[in-house]
Scaffold this active site. Sequence first.
Site: not given
Ligand code: PRP
Length: 174
Positions: A41-42, A97-98, A101, A129, A150-151, A157, A163
């Site tokens: 979703k991000g 992507e948002d 990490d 990050k 943590f952003v 979210d 969000r």
């Molecule tokens: C978050 C974000 C990325 C991912 C990055 O998704 O949107 O897709 O984590 O992290 P990583 O590099 O450690 O894999 P999340 O699982 O929180 O789902 P969401 O986007 O639905 O909030």
Amino acid sequence: MDYHPEVLFDELTIKNRIAELGAQITHDYAGQEIVVVCVLKGAFVFCADLIKEINLPIRLEFISLSSYGDKTASSGEVKKNLDITGKIRGENVLVVEDIVDTGLTIETLFRDLSSREPRTMKLASLLFKPEKLKADVDIDYLAFEIEDQFVIGFGLDYAQRYRELPYIGVLNQA
Ligand code: PRP
């Protein structure tokens, strides 16, 4: 819970940076069409703003992946909740992507999409990050690199909250 998180990047800063990325993408893909894959979703807020800054024919697809659940650290397991509905074989795919990490989400997604034989595949991310990176990930279009904090906001979210914030903030956990 802190509902007025500290501002890391304000609305105008984000808007200006997205305009720069959009211009760069428009330049790089000149004369071509692209399929934008928004990772839910991000990424939905960033993706919505970014595509308005890209002056090219775009087909938009959505995919939903998650690995964080309601936690602040990755579970290490990437779950696909929803797949794209269109074909990407022979297309120029731009994944949006948002945040990158650990990089596990994008590594898993790139492996999945590559098997469908797109012509090219690139990545745009709002945030990166580098501290927790575990995978080999190249971000072609990056808005901001950040420290290990943590952003939230602008699509990101914590336990499905925040969000809607129009800026990127830092969650100060008590
Ligand atoms: C978050 C974000 C990325 C991912 C990055 O998704 O949107 O897709 O984590 O992290 P990583 O590099 O450690 O894999 P999340 O699982 O929180 O789902 P969401 O986007 O639905 O909030």
